[in-house]
Motif scaffolding. Structure first.
Motif, short mmCIF file in Angstrom:
data_model
loop_
_atom_site.label_atom_id
_atom_site.label_comp_id
_atom_site.label_asym_id
_atom_site.label_seq_id
_atom_site.Cartn_x
_atom_site.Cartn_y
_atom_site.Cartn_z
N VAL A 79 -6.18 -3.14 -1.04
CA VAL A 79 -5.06 -4.06 -0.86
C VAL A 79 -5.54 -5.15 0.07
O VAL A 79 -5.95 -4.87 1.20
N THR A 91 -6.26 -6.37 -5.11
CA THR A 91 -5.09 -7.26 -5.23
C THR A 91 -5.49 -8.66 -4.80
O THR A 91 -5.64 -8.95 -3.61
N ALA A 115 2.98 -3.09 -6.89
CA ALA A 115 2.50 -1.79 -6.41
C ALA A 115 2.41 -0.78 -7.56
O ALA A 115 1.44 -0.03 -7.66
N GLY A 160 0.80 -1.21 0.00
CA GLY A 160 0.00 0.00 0.00
C GLY A 160 0.84 1.26 0.00
O GLY A 160 0.57 2.22 -0.74
#
Length: 293
Positions: A78, A108, A182, A19
């Motif tokens: 996330v 994710t 990311a 994150g």
């Protein structure tokens, strides 16, 4: 690549490794309205100094969800680390996002997410995917493959014992670095539209034999690959002190590598991040110290 640069973007779990990297990538790519959600805002004052707005967001405290999501147009969820509870946690924020008027969710997930009882941690991801699809919102589900960083967790034992245990029939894993995932998530938040499910992978599958060879080249040590059955691997992990449930999840992941689910290769990292994914050999070279090399 950045159609939504001026949209209000929220990243959950922003004090976590992925994150935080996603927030930093959004800021670096010129996003003007970035919100970092976290259970503990005091941990993110450095991101505030860089231009992010910090909001308290606790998956276990429903009262924080609507406040954190106020005015948000695009949301990166996330996946949480609360194994056994995260499907319910994530269902709650999906419902709150819809109520708040969020237009697009990025999530994710994991490769080959499915509800099978023997699929390790995948059922929680699967049911989160189902909840996102049922919400009616646009979405980008990013099925992140095995993080390259995970191989460093048992590298010390492999190198000290000279043995790498894996399942018979291993067909390789397309290891991807956390930084690449990311950047991919940030890129999807900035540009993705519609409803899609994407596999986020490294540039090529790496088998246990290839991994042992790379360890040996970097350290000068000889590593033997020992191919065993799922039952033998489970017993070995439990004997090494891992909880039976966690051992089962790890073995389920390796079974998927035998099936071929983890050998998938896509261009998703490059498409959303603008750069090619890191090669596994290059990742290991950059982390030689963790191998004792």
């Amino acid at each position: 690549m950045s159609k939504f640069t001026n949209s209000t973007l929220l990243v959950t779990g922003a004090s976590g490794k992925l994150g935080r990297l996603a927030v930093e990538e959004l800021l670096a790519r010129g996003a003007t309205r970035v919100i970092a959600g976290t259970r503990d805002p005091s941990k993110l004052q450095d991101l505030a100094a860089k231009g992010a707005e910090i909001r308290k967001l606790d998956f276990d405290d429903a009262s924080t969800l609507s406040v954190a999501l106020a005015g948000v147009e695009r949301l990166l969820i996330v996946s949480t680390d609360a194994v056994g509870r995260r499907a319910a946690q994530q269902q709650a924020i999906i419902e709150a996002a819809k109520a708040a008027g969020v237009k697009h969710i990025v999530y994710t997930s994991a490769p080959a997410a499915r509800p099978d009882a023997d699929a390790g941690l995948n059922p929680e991801h699967f049911w989160t995917e189902v909840a996102i699809a049922a919400s009616g919102l646009d979405f980008t589900i990013l099925r992140n493959h095995m993080y390259a960083e995970n191989v460093l967790m048992d590298a010390g034992h492999v190198l000290s014992s000279g043995q790498l245990f894996g399942l018979i029939g291993d067909r390789g894993t397309s290891y991807v670095t956390r930084a690449d995932t990311a950047r991919t998530a940030a890129g999807a938040l900035l540009s993705a539209e519609g409803k899609t499910i994407e596999d986020v992978t490294g540039p090529a599958p790496v088998t246990n034999v290839e991994r042992a060879r790379l360890f040996g080249e970097l350290t000068g040590k000889s590593i033997a690959v020992i191919a065993i059955t799922p039952a033998e691997l489970t017993a070995g992990l439990v004997a090494a002190g891992l909880p039976e449930g966690f051992a089962g999840a790890l073995v389920a992941f390796q079974r998927d590598a035998v099936t071929g689910f983890h050998g998938v290769v896509t261009d998703v990292v490059e498409r959303y991040s603008g750069r090619k994914p890191t090669k596994f050999a290059d990742f290991l070279s950059a982390n030689k110290a963790a191998l004792g090399a």
